[in-house]
Design a protein around this motif. Structure first.
Motif, PDB file in Angstrom:
ATOM      1  N   VAL A  38       0.828  -1.207   0.000  1.00  0.00           N
ATOM      2  CA  VAL A  38       0.000   0.000   0.000  1.00  0.00           C
ATOM      3  C   VAL A  38       0.864   1.259   0.000  1.00  0.00           C
ATOM      4  CG1 VAL A  38      -1.878  -1.188   1.186  1.00  0.00           C
ATOM      5  CG2 VAL A  38      -0.155   0.029   2.533  1.00  0.00           C
ATOM      6  N   ASN A  39       0.155   2.403  -0.184  1.00  0.00           N
ATOM      7  CA  ASN A  39       0.747   3.743  -0.230  1.00  0.00           C
ATOM      8  C   ASN A  39       1.440   3.977  -1.578  1.00  0.00           C
ATOM      9  OD1 ASN A  39       0.787   6.214   1.075  1.00  0.00           O
ATOM     10  ND2 ASN A  39       2.776   5.877   2.014  1.00  0.00           N
ATOM     11  N   ARG A  40       1.454   5.228  -2.002  1.00  0.00           N
ATOM     12  CA  ARG A  40       1.960   5.700  -3.287  1.00  0.00           C
ATOM     13  C   ARG A  40       0.930   5.606  -4.402  1.00  0.00           C
ATOM     14  NH1 ARG A  40       8.125   5.593  -2.836  1.00  0.00           N
ATOM     15  NH2 ARG A  40       8.123   6.702  -4.823  1.00  0.00           N
ATOM     16  N   GLY A  41      -0.056   4.727  -4.296  1.00  0.00           N
ATOM     17  CA  GLY A  41      -1.026   4.559  -5.359  1.00  0.00           C
ATOM     18  C   GLY A  41      -2.450   4.696  -4.857  1.00  0.00           C
ATOM     19  N   ALA A 220      -5.245   6.781 -14.756  1.00  0.00           N
ATOM     20  CA  ALA A 220      -6.572   7.379 -14.612  1.00  0.00           C
ATOM     21  C   ALA A 220      -7.139   7.162 -13.212  1.00  0.00           C
ATOM     22  CB  ALA A 220      -7.525   6.801 -15.652  1.00  0.00           C
ATOM     23  N   ARG A 221      -6.775   6.068 -12.587  1.00  0.00           N
ATOM     24  CA  ARG A 221      -7.280   5.768 -11.250  1.00  0.00           C
ATOM     25  C   ARG A 221      -6.824   6.808 -10.218  1.00  0.00           C
ATOM     26  NH1 ARG A 221     -11.204   4.388  -9.788  1.00  0.00           N
ATOM     27  NH2 ARG A 221     -10.436   3.550  -7.808  1.00  0.00           N
ATOM     28  N   PHE A 222      -5.701   7.487 -10.461  1.00  0.00           N
ATOM     29  CA  PHE A 222      -5.261   8.533  -9.545  1.00  0.00           C
ATOM     30  C   PHE A 222      -6.313   9.628  -9.435  1.00  0.00           C
ATOM     31  CE2 PHE A 222      -1.265   6.431  -9.927  1.00  0.00           C
ATOM     32  CZ  PHE A 222      -0.466   6.848  -8.869  1.00  0.00           C
ATOM     33  N   GLU A 223      -6.945   9.945 -10.561  1.00  0.00           N
ATOM     34  CA  GLU A 223      -7.983  10.981 -10.555  1.00  0.00           C
ATOM     35  C   GLU A 223      -9.333  10.428 -10.132  1.00  0.00           C
ATOM     36  OE1 GLU A 223      -7.790  13.924 -13.830  1.00  0.00           O
ATOM     37  OE2 GLU A 223      -6.254  12.608 -14.663  1.00  0.00           O
ATOM     38  N   GLU A 224      -9.727   9.303 -10.684  1.00  0.00           N
ATOM     39  CA  GLU A 224     -11.049   8.741 -10.415  1.00  0.00           C
ATOM     40  C   GLU A 224     -11.256   8.417  -8.941  1.00  0.00           C
ATOM     41  OE1 GLU A 224     -11.245   6.467 -14.765  1.00  0.00           O
ATOM     42  OE2 GLU A 224     -10.979   5.330 -12.898  1.00  0.00           O
ATOM     43  N   SER A 225     -10.198   7.996  -8.274  1.00  0.00           N
ATOM     44  CA  SER A 225     -10.285   7.568  -6.872  1.00  0.00           C
ATOM     45  C   SER A 225     -10.348   8.743  -5.896  1.00  0.00           C
ATOM     46  CB  SER A 225      -9.075   6.711  -6.519  1.00  0.00           C
ATOM     47  OG  SER A 225      -7.881   7.489  -6.624  1.00  0.00           O
ATOM     48  N   GLY A 226      -9.982   9.934  -6.364  1.00  0.00           N
ATOM     49  CA  GLY A 226      -9.869  11.090  -5.475  1.00  0.00           C
ATOM     50  C   GLY A 226      -8.492  11.248  -4.875  1.00  0.00           C
ATOM     51  N   PHE A 227      -7.591  10.315  -5.194  1.00  0.00           N
ATOM     52  CA  PHE A 227      -6.253  10.352  -4.599  1.00  0.00           C
ATOM     53  C   PHE A 227      -5.478  11.582  -5.040  1.00  0.00           C
ATOM     54  CE2 PHE A 227      -1.779   8.411  -4.627  1.00  0.00           C
ATOM     55  CZ  PHE A 227      -1.583   8.632  -3.270  1.00  0.00           C
ATOM     56  N   LEU A 228      -5.552  11.911  -6.331  1.00  0.00           N
ATOM     57  CA  LEU A 228      -4.784  13.047  -6.839  1.00  0.00           C
ATOM     58  C   LEU A 228      -5.275  14.352  -6.212  1.00  0.00           C
ATOM     59  CD1 LEU A 228      -2.446  13.221  -8.885  1.00  0.00           C
ATOM     60  CD2 LEU A 228      -4.103  13.906 -10.594  1.00  0.00           C
ATOM     61  N   GLU A 229      -6.572  14.501  -6.100  1.00  0.00           N
ATOM     62  CA  GLU A 229      -7.139  15.717  -5.521  1.00  0.00           C
ATOM     63  C   GLU A 229      -6.813  15.845  -4.037  1.00  0.00           C
ATOM     64  OE1 GLU A 229     -11.528  17.806  -4.766  1.00  0.00           O
ATOM     65  OE2 GLU A 229     -11.365  15.917  -5.883  1.00  0.00           O
TER      66      GLU A 229
END
Length: 290
Positions: A38-41, A220-229
């Motif tokens: 876990v973490n980083r992704g 794309a999952r970085f944005e879709e998951s809310g992680f990037l925001e």
């Protein structure tokens, strides 16, 4: 006997699923997950649940322990980290795993796993080294350290991960292997990496697997998951590492510390301007195996 050793998934579910599909074809007798699940992704809960479903031995990695320490407000972590925006990605990951009730499973992870078979060389698997999950089995490890590790832990074959770069190195009867990384490679090859070791005639033979996966979907999952925001600068750095298959976070943090600068948007812009070569894909992936 065939053993698969995979590690450093770092919340990259798309890469993990590609590796698990490849494992179906390779048909190992045993799978060992060597830390940093876990973490980083972005997909940490799904990754950890998927790995639990495997029923495979899971080993503690430094990022697994970091998330646990974050939730516990462990005094080993600098207190200022908890209010520093740079660590928002770790805070987001810790919150996701805590809400899913998965933190206790990280507390129970062992530091290593030993393969012992009659008349076969002992294999000791640990995320970094058996001494510490941050000690790297890499090309920079001194010959003295290799001998010390082999003698201290009674294993002629040591398998590590942590560096995100595959390695096959021998010294005076000791053999160190590095599995590379599933979720984010640092050797310039963007594929998911893992290690197979086969026992034939009572000796082990390594095979370094490299598996194509849909990186566009993973990014794309970085944005879709809310992680990037929610993760801020560090989440953007992690996404860039997946994109170019090179390490950025550690070089940036080391540069900022050496420059006497905080880790923030302004210093990262300076780092990028001073080190444009670090943000380019390698023309030829680095091969740590030989």
């Amino acid at each position: 006997m065939r053993v698969a050793i995979l590690s450093d998934v770092h919340g990259n579910l798309v890469a993990l699923e590609a590796v698990l599909a490849d494992l179906q074809r390779q048909a190992p007798d045993l799978v060992v997950v060597n830390g940093d699940m876990v973490n980083r992704g972005p997909d940490n809960v799904a990754v950890l649940e998927r790995l639990h479903d495997l029923g495979a031995p899971l080993i503690l990695g430094n990022h697994d322990d970091l998330v646990r320490m974050w939730v516990d407000r462990d005094p080993a972590l600098p207190r200022e980290w908890f209010s520093d925006p740079f660590w928002r990605a770790t805070a987001w990951t810790a919150g996701q795993l805590q809400d899913a009730g998965l933190i206790d499973s990280l507390r129970e992870l062992p530091q290593s796993y030993r393969l012992e078979l009659p008349d076969a060389p002992s294999v000791l698997i640990a995320h970094g080294s058996p001494r510490h999950y941050r000690e790297s089995l890499d090309r920079h490890l001194t010959e003295q350290a290799i001998e010390e590790l082999g003698e201290e832990f009674g294993a002629p074959i040591l398998v590590g991960s942590h560096t995100h770069i595959p390695l096959d190195r021998r010294h005076r009867g000791y053999w160190i292997l590095n599995s590379g990384a599933v979720g984010v490679s640092f050797n310039g090859d963007p594929r998911a990496h893992y290690l197979l070791i086969d026992l034939r005639d009572w000796s082990w033979t390594p095979t370094f697997r490299r598996v194509e996966y849909d990186r566009g979907r993973a990014l794309a999952r970085f944005e879709e998951s809310g992680f990037l925001e929610n993760g801020g600068l560090s989440a953007r750095i992690f996404r860039e590492e997946v994109k170019i298959a090179r390490s950025l976070l550690t070089p940036y943090m080391n540069w900022a510390q050496a420059s006497g600068l905080p880790t923030n948007e302004d210093s990262f812009r300076l780092f990028r301007a001073a080190n444009p070569h670090r943000f380019l894909p390698l023309t030829a992936p680095y091969e740590g195996t030989r």
